[in-house]
Design a protein around this motif. Sequence first.
Motif, PDB file in Angstrom:
ATOM      1  N   ASN A 125       0.813  -1.211   0.000  1.00  6.06           N
ATOM      2  CA  ASN A 125       0.000   0.000   0.000  1.00  6.06           C
ATOM      3  C   ASN A 125       0.849   1.265   0.000  1.00  6.06           C
ATOM      4  O   ASN A 125       0.441   2.293  -0.532  1.00  6.06           O
ATOM      5  CB  ASN A 125      -0.945  -0.005   1.201  1.00  6.06           C
ATOM      6  N   GLY A 136       0.844   4.172  -2.980  1.00  5.56           N
ATOM      7  CA  GLY A 136       0.356   5.473  -2.545  1.00  5.56           C
ATOM      8  C   GLY A 136      -0.919   5.416  -1.737  1.00  5.56           C
ATOM      9  O   GLY A 136      -1.480   6.455  -1.385  1.00  5.56           O
ATOM     10  N   LEU A 137      -1.417   4.237  -1.443  1.00  3.68           N
ATOM     11  CA  LEU A 137      -2.640   4.154  -0.638  1.00  3.68           C
ATOM     12  C   LEU A 137      -2.338   4.493   0.817  1.00  3.68           C
ATOM     13  O   LEU A 137      -3.213   4.933   1.553  1.00  3.68           O
ATOM     14  CB  LEU A 137      -3.244   2.753  -0.732  1.00  3.68           C
ATOM     15  N   PHE A 190      -0.045   6.334 -11.983  1.00  2.00           N
ATOM     16  CA  PHE A 190      -1.068   5.296 -11.931  1.00  2.00           C
ATOM     17  C   PHE A 190      -1.479   4.781 -13.310  1.00  2.00           C
ATOM     18  O   PHE A 190      -2.148   3.760 -13.417  1.00  2.00           O
ATOM     19  CB  PHE A 190      -2.283   5.802 -11.148  1.00  2.00           C
ATOM     20  N   ASN A 191      -1.065   5.496 -14.354  1.00  2.00           N
ATOM     21  CA  ASN A 191      -1.296   4.950 -15.689  1.00  2.00           C
ATOM     22  C   ASN A 191      -0.451   3.703 -15.919  1.00  2.00           C
ATOM     23  O   ASN A 191      -0.770   2.871 -16.753  1.00  2.00           O
ATOM     24  CB  ASN A 191      -0.953   5.995 -16.756  1.00  2.00           C
ATOM     25  N   ASN A 196     -13.180  -5.417  -4.557  1.00  2.00           N
ATOM     26  CA  ASN A 196     -13.893  -4.158  -4.346  1.00  2.00           C
ATOM     27  C   ASN A 196     -14.396  -3.621  -5.670  1.00  2.00           C
ATOM     28  O   ASN A 196     -13.683  -2.966  -6.412  1.00  2.00           O
ATOM     29  CB  ASN A 196     -12.997  -3.137  -3.638  1.00  2.00           C
ATOM     30  N   ARG A 235     -10.011  -6.105 -13.605  1.00  2.98           N
ATOM     31  CA  ARG A 235      -9.940  -4.648 -13.617  1.00  2.98           C
ATOM     32  C   ARG A 235      -8.503  -4.156 -13.486  1.00  2.98           C
ATOM     33  O   ARG A 235      -8.121  -3.155 -14.083  1.00  2.98           O
ATOM     34  CB  ARG A 235     -10.794  -4.100 -12.473  1.00  2.98           C
ATOM     35  N   LEU A 280     -11.001   6.387 -16.400  1.00  2.00           N
ATOM     36  CA  LEU A 280     -10.207   7.203 -15.479  1.00  2.00           C
ATOM     37  C   LEU A 280      -8.727   7.247 -15.865  1.00  2.00           C
ATOM     38  O   LEU A 280      -7.955   7.996 -15.288  1.00  2.00           O
ATOM     39  CB  LEU A 280     -10.354   6.671 -14.051  1.00  2.00           C
ATOM     40  N   PHE A 281      -8.348   6.442 -16.838  1.00  2.00           N
ATOM     41  CA  PHE A 281      -6.937   6.412 -17.247  1.00  2.00           C
ATOM     42  C   PHE A 281      -6.704   7.255 -18.497  1.00  2.00           C
ATOM     43  O   PHE A 281      -7.608   7.466 -19.289  1.00  2.00           O
ATOM     44  CB  PHE A 281      -6.501   4.967 -17.504  1.00  2.00           C
ATOM     45  N   ASP A 282      -5.451   7.681 -18.640  1.00  2.00           N
ATOM     46  CA  ASP A 282      -5.103   8.497 -19.817  1.00  2.00           C
ATOM     47  C   ASP A 282      -4.412   7.664 -20.881  1.00  2.00           C
ATOM     48  O   ASP A 282      -3.996   8.195 -21.900  1.00  2.00           O
ATOM     49  CB  ASP A 282      -4.141   9.626 -19.413  1.00  2.00           C
ATOM     50  N   PHE A 325      -6.814  -6.253  -5.549  1.00  2.00           N
ATOM     51  CA  PHE A 325      -6.885  -6.196  -4.096  1.00  2.00           C
ATOM     52  C   PHE A 325      -7.181  -7.561  -3.487  1.00  2.00           C
ATOM     53  O   PHE A 325      -7.839  -8.400  -4.093  1.00  2.00           O
ATOM     54  CB  PHE A 325      -7.965  -5.201  -3.677  1.00  2.00           C
ATOM     55  N   GLY A 384      -1.016  -1.373 -12.048  1.00  2.00           N
ATOM     56  CA  GLY A 384      -2.323  -1.977 -11.825  1.00  2.00           C
ATOM     57  C   GLY A 384      -2.274  -2.672 -10.484  1.00  2.00           C
ATOM     58  O   GLY A 384      -1.202  -3.048 -10.020  1.00  2.00           O
ATOM     59  N   MET A 385      -3.427  -2.797  -9.842  1.00  2.00           N
ATOM     60  CA  MET A 385      -3.412  -3.465  -8.542  1.00  2.00           C
ATOM     61  C   MET A 385      -4.693  -4.258  -8.338  1.00  2.00           C
ATOM     62  O   MET A 385      -5.792  -3.747  -8.493  1.00  2.00           O
ATOM     63  CB  MET A 385      -3.262  -2.427  -7.428  1.00  2.00           C
ATOM     64  N   TYR A 420     -14.259   2.316 -15.004  1.00  2.00           N
ATOM     65  CA  TYR A 420     -12.881   2.373 -14.505  1.00  2.00           C
ATOM     66  C   TYR A 420     -11.891   2.740 -15.608  1.00  2.00           C
ATOM     67  O   TYR A 420     -10.961   3.515 -15.390  1.00  2.00           O
ATOM     68  CB  TYR A 420     -12.522   1.013 -13.910  1.00  2.00           C
ATOM     69  N   ASN A 431       0.146  11.800 -10.213  1.00  2.00           N
ATOM     70  CA  ASN A 431      -1.006  10.999 -10.611  1.00  2.00           C
ATOM     71  C   ASN A 431      -0.741  10.159 -11.846  1.00  2.00           C
ATOM     72  O   ASN A 431      -1.310   9.093 -12.018  1.00  2.00           O
ATOM     73  CB  ASN A 431      -2.212  11.909 -10.849  1.00  2.00           C
TER      74      ASN A 431
END
Lengths: 332, 284
Positions: free
Chosen positions: B47, B51-52, B75-76, B86, B143, B103-105, B82, B79-80, B100, B72
């Motif tokens: 984590n 960055g969590l 995060f592109n 979730n 995901r 949210l990515f570029d 869990f 991948g994670m 989901y 930020n």
Amino acid sequence: MKKMLIIFMRDVKVNKRDFISLYILIVPIIFGIVINLIAPGVNDTTINIALIEGENIEMQEYLKDFAKISVYKDKAELEERVARRDEVFAYVPDGDGYYILQQGDELEGLLDYAKMMLAFYEDDVQIEDSTAEIHDFGRINPPLKRLLLNIMMMFTAILGGMLIAINIIEEKIDKTIRAIHITPISRTGYILGKSIIGAILPLYGSIGLLLITGFSDINWYQMMVLIVVSMVVSILFGFIQGINNTSVMDAAGSVKMLFLPLGGAVAVAELLSDKWQWIVYWIPFYWTYKGVDEILTYQSSWQNTLIYGGIVVGISAVVYILLIPKIRKGLE
Amino acid sequence: MIKVKGLNHSYKKDGKYAVNNVNFEVAEGEIFGFLGPSGAGKSTTQNIMTGLLQLQEGEVTVAGYDVKHIKNEMFNQIGMSFEQSNVYSKMTAKENLDFYRKLFDVETREPQDLLDLVGLGDKGNIRAGEFSKGMKHRLTFARSMINNPTLWFLDEPTTGLDPSIAADIKDIIRRENKKGVTVFLTTHNMYIADELCDRVAFIVDGDIKLIDSPKNLKLQYGEQLVEVEYIKDGDVVKESFSTIKTEDKNQLKDIIDKYEIQTMHTKEATLEEIFIKVTGRGLK
Ligand SMILES: Nc1ncnc2c1ncn2[C@@H]1O[C@H](COP(=O)(O)OP(=O)(O)O)[C@@H](O)[C@H]1O
Ligand SMILES: [Mg+2]
């Protein structure tokens, strides 16, 4: 910015599926209609008169200044119109006079009004004949309607907050916040995205309510200031509820608690003398209520509007600063 | 791909460390296993890397980004998946992925392809809330691949899945790794670590005890065992002896001389046995 909209659109999509959320989304419209039904509005104080088309042009011209006139082809149509739900009186020619046709459940005062107008016409009374001096209180609209409208506008702000809370609780239950945090959307972007729905509701809800209830000629700029201020309250309130509650039912329970300060603020503002108003100075609703009421009675000024708005923002800011650590932690 | 130096983390900042002076590096293209019992500090470390959790002490670089000042855009690249699935229960599997990916570029994968991959191909229009635990876990796993991560964090990816699905997941991990994806795998399951990992770290109570490849570990601790079954006073007895320890060697000779041997073979120690030997702790 685009991503904030994506977050917002997701919220809308999910809220449309959920009974409570869907209800919250459409409830401002329902409120508006209900207010119109229980409290006659500014425009509704005039009387509706139905006449036979072309039967008496002179009378039609005369009455136009005092009532809302509609015309129908013949007596049958006239009767049909009167039989419909709303309040319409028909002047039906009968020999060389007229009789008044009504459905039977109209307000008595309105019937008297209809009778009087007919009598005035028959006696050819003109406005200039009146000897009364006119003391103008400004445009007055029914206080009950104003009160309800004002309360409902505040209510939409609470509901906006409730929607935010519902959506945050959803993410908490599903634990999806962590998944969002490992995407390129910033935390601020996420928080703002989550706020949009709570801001939109008081915005569209208040405007909708004002239009439905016929207050379209108010000072919209000043009103917008207070609506925006309500949004701030709505968002802040939503995040607090969302973070403090673990189920939608709990959140709804806390929302009920909010009616106390809301009701209190309104009651004090309406019922107590100036000497006691300070009791509710700390309640943001008090200031929005006051500000909105001044606008609805056409007595507002920019100075007052900005002062009231500023106080609400100030109270919210204090609450926010006190709660920042908790909010941040709650969204981890 | 990952560099961790002097990492410490205390949840309550009370001097009690969940992670204690952890150091390791993960090379590009590697499958790196983080092994340890529950509560060892695996998720905490992961984590922090994603960055969590806020980095408290130490230097952590992930995919070329300094985690102290996370950007930020990092995060592109990652991948994670869990440990606890979730996903949005009120949205269908496909909607979950569709939302989901936006949210990515970077270029993202087709939700349907991913669902096919994890065996949920015909379940795309069912709300995730109606999924079984295993299905949700697979959706969470799918995901985590959506943005074609170059660095892939997997927290207990096969825990709680039935064996055939776990095997599928293992295949997917292997295939992605062949394509060049670096994998950081956290687990308390020695078998999957043994099968998949190029290198493993043993972690207990926030301390890394050793880092090596499963093969080396087995060479070092494993193949020197001999398992013997022999008949003693009419009963079959089974014992293992080290082939290097003098004491063991002598005992073994003794047995061969005195008793009738039924079977005798060298035995490869499992990673689990090695773990116990090294750390003095089990994995449960
Ligand atoms: N949010 C938290 N607050 C306080 N302590 C925590 C928290 N999360 C984990 N811990 C503690 O930190 C230690 C490491 O936990 P974790 O990293 O989750 O272990 P693992 O993933 O190896 O099972 C455990 O002792 C656990 O109790
Ligand atoms: Mg863990």
